[in-house]
Motif scaffolding. Structure first.
Motif, PDB file in Angstrom:
ATOM      1  N   ASP A  45       0.466  -1.255   0.068  1.00  0.00           N
ATOM      2  CA  ASP A  45       0.417  -0.300  -0.600  1.00  0.00           C
ATOM      3  C   ASP A  45       0.883   1.259   0.042  1.00  0.00           C
ATOM      4  OD1 ASP A  45      -1.988   1.987   0.129  1.00  0.00           O
ATOM      5  OD2 ASP A  45      -2.788   1.732   2.431  1.00  0.00           O
ATOM      6  N   LEU A  46       0.313   2.172  -0.502  1.00  0.00           N
ATOM      7  CA  LEU A  46       0.699   3.680  -0.586  1.00  0.00           C
ATOM      8  C   LEU A  46      -0.098   4.607  -0.315  1.00  0.00           C
ATOM      9  CD1 LEU A  46       1.605   3.651  -4.256  1.00  0.00           C
ATOM     10  CD2 LEU A  46       3.380   2.746  -2.743  1.00  0.00           C
ATOM     11  N   ASP A  47       1.117   5.942   0.051  1.00  0.00           N
ATOM     12  CA  ASP A  47      -0.091   6.750   0.298  1.00  0.00           C
ATOM     13  C   ASP A  47       1.057   7.991   0.345  1.00  0.00           C
ATOM     14  OD1 ASP A  47      -2.434   8.151   1.263  1.00  0.00           O
ATOM     15  OD2 ASP A  47      -1.772   8.603   3.664  1.00  0.00           O
ATOM     16  N   VAL A  59      -0.953   1.319   4.789  1.00  0.00           N
ATOM     17  CA  VAL A  59      -0.425   3.155   5.153  1.00  0.00           C
ATOM     18  C   VAL A  59      -0.678   4.413   4.926  1.00  0.00           C
ATOM     19  CG1 VAL A  59       1.713   1.968   5.271  1.00  0.00           C
ATOM     20  CG2 VAL A  59       1.670   3.118   3.481  1.00  0.00           C
ATOM     21  N   ALA A  60      -0.915   4.465   6.207  1.00  0.00           N
ATOM     22  CA  ALA A  60      -1.445   6.411   5.863  1.00  0.00           C
ATOM     23  C   ALA A  60      -1.061   7.043   6.681  1.00  0.00           C
ATOM     24  CB  ALA A  60      -3.203   5.825   6.258  1.00  0.00           C
ATOM     25  N   ASN A  96      -5.619  -2.237   2.949  1.00  0.00           N
ATOM     26  CA  ASN A  96      -5.227  -0.965   2.220  1.00  0.00           C
ATOM     27  C   ASN A  96      -5.614  -0.518   3.581  1.00  0.00           C
ATOM     28  OD1 ASN A  96      -5.085   0.416  -0.360  1.00  0.00           O
ATOM     29  ND2 ASN A  96      -4.847  -1.528  -0.372  1.00  0.00           N
ATOM     30  N   LEU A  97      -4.695   0.883   4.023  1.00  0.00           N
ATOM     31  CA  LEU A  97      -5.940   1.644   5.278  1.00  0.00           C
ATOM     32  C   LEU A  97      -5.607   3.068   4.452  1.00  0.00           C
ATOM     33  CD1 LEU A  97      -5.289   1.884   8.391  1.00  0.00           C
ATOM     34  CD2 LEU A  97      -2.958   2.508   8.692  1.00  0.00           C
ATOM     35  N   GLU A  98      -6.286   4.074   5.019  1.00  0.00           N
ATOM     36  CA  GLU A  98      -6.944   5.460   4.442  1.00  0.00           C
ATOM     37  C   GLU A  98      -7.506   5.617   5.615  1.00  0.00           C
ATOM     38  OE1 GLU A  98      -5.742   6.677   1.997  1.00  0.00           O
ATOM     39  OE2 GLU A  98      -6.874   8.532   1.466  1.00  0.00           O
TER      40      GLU A  98
HETATM   41 CA    CA Z   1      -2.848   3.729   1.302  1.00  0.00          CA
END
Ligand code: CA
Ligand code: CA
Length: 379
Positions: free
Chosen positions: A89-91, A176-177, A256-258
């Motif tokens: 995951d990205l942020d 990740v967020a 996925n974390l947001e």
């Molecule tokens: Ca994320």
């Protein structure tokens, strides 16, 4: 009078025109966010996460061993290749204009946040190690929990799910967020990193999502270029906070974390768990303003206490456990526009001249909160 009437009508139209999403218009203007952004087709792993730079108008897609940068029309601007680990995951960090992603080397017992200096991504096939685009910060907490010899037989069983090893069932990291410190809606911005957790029905200590919060203001001192053949270990000794959310065991934890600024909530999209005693929802939501409460972390081999976060009191409810959640997409990418709209990634495959390529498309949705599925597509 006529002018005043026209102005009033315009104001009412603006306020009421198209539902609650208009209450907080996107800062850069809704027209800038198309219904779809196509991340392209690549000979890579599947799409894992997305990040959006709304000011400059770029989307970033992680394809497991490849990062792709596109404009909002889906034209590729550049890519970073050569990852031998798992990019998840990205942020996007609005404070420094860089993209942060989870990066795992399970065999080497090395877990990192990869930091992409995305302004330098200007061509295809830039190398992850040699191009000054990527640095990495080592996460010792994760390594310690991943590599824990839980049954004390002197052997760490490695990257397998069917073992009592790995504290909390930790398989590494994925979601990740950026967002505020838990319990403080306007609090200091932290980077939250979620554990991967192996699916395993034969143990009881793997029924929580584990979230680490890092204060990254001093991370420049730890950042090193990637050295994949000899992974470096520069990073903070400990996260600023470690939190537990009881959801029941899931398959690889938070994909996925947001953080959604509009609602002040954290969204955790997961691959469903397989323990029959749990509801096995695919989306869990944490109320970011709820204060973490110290209490027992259920199911551990020795009694243990930690900071517990409650699930948002909305959505489906499982009577036996009280666990709440939804059935939802978002496992392959989830980006909040902070105005009630989200991009969810759609993953796919195409055959291209005998080569299978992975595809990822960001698709615009509106949060409705309805059960079982809380997102509605905006076409
Ligand atoms: Ca994320
Ligand atoms: Ca062992």
């Amino acid at each position: 009078m006529r002018v005043a009437h026209v102005l009033l009508t315009a104001a009412l139209t603006t306020a009421l025109g198209s539902g609650p999403a208009l209450a907080a218009p996107a800062e850069a203007g809704p027209a800038r966010f198309p219904a779809e952004v196509n991340g392209g087709a690549w000979p890579s792993g599947h799409v894992q996460g997305m990040a959006l730079d709304r000011k400059k108008g770029f989307m970033y897609f992680s394809f497991t061993n490849l990062l792709v940068k596109t404009d909002l029309k889906g034209n590729p601007v550049g890519s970073v290749t050569g990852f031998t680990g798992h990019l998840g995951d990205l942020d996007f960090n609005e404070k420094d204009g860089r993209v942060y992603g989870s990066l795992e080397y399970k065999d080497a017992k090395a877990f990192y946040i990869a930091i992409f200096d995305v302004d330098r991504i200007t061509s295809l096939d830039m190398n992850a190690e040699g191009s000054d685009v990527v640095t990495a910060v080592y996460l010792k907490d994760v390594v310690d929990d991943y590599a824990a010899d839980m049954n004390g037989d002197g052997v760490f069983d490695g990257n397998v799910a069917n073992t009592p090893d790995h504290r909390y069932g930790c398989s590494g990291i994925d979601g990740v967020a950026f967002g505020p410190e838990f319990g403080r809606r306007g609090g200091q911005q932290k980077l939250t990193v979620a554990y991967g957790v192996y699916a395993n029905t034969t143990r009881t200590d793997n029924d929580h999502q584990v979230l680490l919060q890092y204060d990254i203001r001093d991370w420049r001192a730890y950042e090193r270029p990637l050295t994949q053949s000899q992974p470096h270990t520069a990073g903070p000794d400990q996260a600023a906070g470690k939190y537990f959310v009881r959801t029941g065991n899931t398959t690889y934890g938070v994909q996925n974390l947001e953080y959604d600024k509009r609602s002040g909530t954290w969204l955790m999209a997961v691959y469903k768990g397989v323990k029959p005693q749990f509801p096995n929802y695919s989306l869990f939501v944490v109320d970011g303003s709820a204060r973490p409460v110290e209490g027992p972390i259920e199911g551990q081999p020795k009694p243990e206490r930690g900071l517990l976060l409650p699930l948002l009191d909305q959505g489906l409810r499982h009577d036996e456990t009280g666990i709440r959640g939804w059935e939802s997409g978002g496992q392959y990418g989830l980006v909040s526009l902070d105005d009630g709209r989200f991009y969810l990634a759609k993953d796919g495959k195409i055959a291209d001249g005998g080569v299978t390529k992975q595809t990822g498309v960001a698709q615009l949705h509106r949060w409705t909160g309805q059960t079982p599925t809380p997102f509605e597509r905006i076409q």
